[in-house]
Design a protein around this motif. Sequence first.
Motif, PDB file in Angstrom:
ATOM      1  N   THR A  48       3.689 -11.577 -11.612  1.00 30.77           N
ATOM      2  CA  THR A  48       2.934 -12.378 -10.645  1.00 30.77           C
ATOM      3  C   THR A  48       3.520 -13.786 -10.523  1.00 30.77           C
ATOM      4  OG1 THR A  48       0.996 -11.130 -11.355  1.00 30.77           O
ATOM      5  CG2 THR A  48       0.603 -13.041  -9.961  1.00 30.77           C
ATOM      6  N   TYR A 107       5.288 -15.331  -7.144  1.00 34.14           N
ATOM      7  CA  TYR A 107       4.740 -16.565  -6.582  1.00 34.14           C
ATOM      8  C   TYR A 107       5.820 -17.641  -6.453  1.00 34.14           C
ATOM      9  CZ  TYR A 107       1.516 -20.338  -5.577  1.00 34.14           C
ATOM     10  OH  TYR A 107       0.861 -21.379  -4.967  1.00 34.14           O
ATOM     11  N   THR A 146       2.600 -13.768  -1.667  1.00 33.96           N
ATOM     12  CA  THR A 146       2.532 -13.183  -3.015  1.00 33.96           C
ATOM     13  C   THR A 146       1.569 -12.001  -3.034  1.00 33.96           C
ATOM     14  OG1 THR A 146       2.856 -15.403  -3.875  1.00 33.96           O
ATOM     15  CG2 THR A 146       2.186 -13.722  -5.448  1.00 33.96           C
ATOM     16  N   ILE A 147       0.394 -12.190  -2.438  1.00 34.77           N
ATOM     17  CA  ILE A 147      -0.606 -11.123  -2.432  1.00 34.77           C
ATOM     18  C   ILE A 147      -0.043  -9.886  -1.721  1.00 34.77           C
ATOM     19  CG2 ILE A 147      -2.848 -10.437  -1.493  1.00 34.77           C
ATOM     20  CD1 ILE A 147      -3.738 -13.367  -1.918  1.00 34.77           C
ATOM     21  N   ILE A 172       2.704  -8.157  -3.865  1.00 31.41           N
ATOM     22  CA  ILE A 172       2.152  -7.453  -5.030  1.00 31.41           C
ATOM     23  C   ILE A 172       1.445  -6.173  -4.597  1.00 31.41           C
ATOM     24  CG2 ILE A 172       0.448  -7.582  -6.888  1.00 31.41           C
ATOM     25  CD1 ILE A 172       1.241 -10.517  -7.219  1.00 31.41           C
ATOM     26  N   ILE A 173       0.658  -6.260  -3.505  1.00 33.08           N
ATOM     27  CA  ILE A 173      -0.038  -5.055  -3.026  1.00 33.08           C
ATOM     28  C   ILE A 173       0.978  -3.991  -2.619  1.00 33.08           C
ATOM     29  CG2 ILE A 173      -1.496  -4.119  -1.177  1.00 33.08           C
ATOM     30  CD1 ILE A 173      -3.157  -6.609  -1.255  1.00 33.08           C
ATOM     31  N   LEU A 184       2.450  -2.460  -5.827  1.00 29.95           N
ATOM     32  CA  LEU A 184       1.499  -1.592  -6.520  1.00 29.95           C
ATOM     33  C   LEU A 184       1.347  -0.269  -5.765  1.00 29.95           C
ATOM     34  CD1 LEU A 184      -1.327  -4.101  -7.575  1.00 29.95           C
ATOM     35  CD2 LEU A 184       0.581  -3.240  -8.926  1.00 29.95           C
ATOM     36  N   THR A 185       1.284  -0.362  -4.439  1.00 33.12           N
ATOM     37  CA  THR A 185       1.138   0.870  -3.646  1.00 33.12           C
ATOM     38  C   THR A 185       2.404   1.710  -3.741  1.00 33.12           C
ATOM     39  OG1 THR A 185       0.113  -0.681  -2.108  1.00 33.12           O
ATOM     40  CG2 THR A 185       0.110   1.610  -1.460  1.00 33.12           C
ATOM     41  N   TYR A 212      -5.129  -0.513  -9.139  1.00 39.62           N
ATOM     42  CA  TYR A 212      -5.497  -1.922  -9.217  1.00 39.62           C
ATOM     43  C   TYR A 212      -6.022  -2.263 -10.606  1.00 39.62           C
ATOM     44  CZ  TYR A 212      -7.973  -6.258  -8.824  1.00 39.62           C
ATOM     45  OH  TYR A 212      -8.413  -7.527  -9.062  1.00 39.62           O
ATOM     46  N   TYR A 237      -3.302  -3.238 -12.921  1.00 45.11           N
ATOM     47  CA  TYR A 237      -2.815  -4.586 -12.630  1.00 45.11           C
ATOM     48  C   TYR A 237      -3.828  -5.633 -13.111  1.00 45.11           C
ATOM     49  CZ  TYR A 237      -1.510  -8.744 -10.009  1.00 45.11           C
ATOM     50  OH  TYR A 237      -1.173 -10.024  -9.675  1.00 45.11           O
TER      51      TYR A 237
END
Lengths: 126, 235
Positions: free
Chosen positions: B15, B19, B40-41, B44-45, B48-49, B55, B58
């Motif tokens: 993270t 960032y 960043t969001i 990261i999403i 992860l996907t 989630y 994480y």
Amino acid sequence: MLGIIRQAAIIFGCLAIGELIVYVTHVKLPSCIIGMLLLTFFLKMKWIKVSWVKDISKFFMKTLPFYFVPAGVAVMLYFDLILSSLWSILIAALGSTVVVLVVTGWVHQQMRSRSKKEVKTKNVAV
Amino acid sequence: MDTFFQNEIVVVAFTVGVYFLAQLLQEKSKIIILNPILITIMIIILCLTAFNIDYEVYHRGSRYIDFFLKPAVVALGVPLYKQLKKIKKQMISIVVSQLAGCIAGVVSVVLIAKMLGASKEIIFSLAPKSVTTPIAIEVSKTIGGIPALTASVVIVVGIFGAIFGYSIMNLMKVNNPIAQGLSMGNAAHAVGTSKSMEISPNFGAMSSIGLILNGIFTAILAPYILKLMEIWIEF
């Protein structure tokens, strides 16, 4: 070294008092807001010197946005819910932002011009 | 990949790294819409996907980042203390306009969302949308919204305000510099404040007053405003 620990102790101390107040009174206010107001109050009363918390607050101000990345990532859990009302969310949020900008600005200007007029009439009276 | 992300240190490092890159991207490009938090969001999403990571996995690591949200809000007490003198000088006009902005913000967003048929939890998540994210998240938790939705909306609102805020205010005859700075902080929180800082430190200072005061007012008033509105409207 003592300085850094003191800075952390003050911040977490204020936060802990905030938590305690929420726990005891069940007030519907985030503990961190109470902690923030307490810190301001202690600074105002000169019980805490600004130099005691200057560095840690500068650090937190600069890194503040980073701490809410995880909260934003959690949005992936609600994709379906958001997509199903994407437009109402966007229109409501952005429309209301325009309202806030205009209402705050107008009210402030109104109050300012009124107080200026009062000063002027006072001067005339004198 | 999933087991790798079971390690909390890996999640934190990942993270922070993303960032940092996102911040670098904005510094180099200077495009407001490339907001580091938003980028960043999204990255990261996507990751992860793509790697099929839950989630929950994480979050086991990311809660160590979450943890610092509260002490960071407490630290806002220092800039608030530094602005106290400025606030005192024109106490009434600042407090009244901030209060009006706070109430107008909560009421208008709830009404518009309700008219467009949003569900109760969405409406409650939107209520604190004008406030800086850490405070908005806490308020959202307190009133029963979805903190994650609140966080995303807050960031979108901030970017919108920073890009269009000053043109909207000029159009609507909000011309006074102090009023503009205050409104910007009130409506578009930290993103709007950084935009004001670009214009001048004085605008920035006014915006930060707006940002903090609206945070406090919304935290205190939002639950009661919603309760009052619940008498008239069925959510």
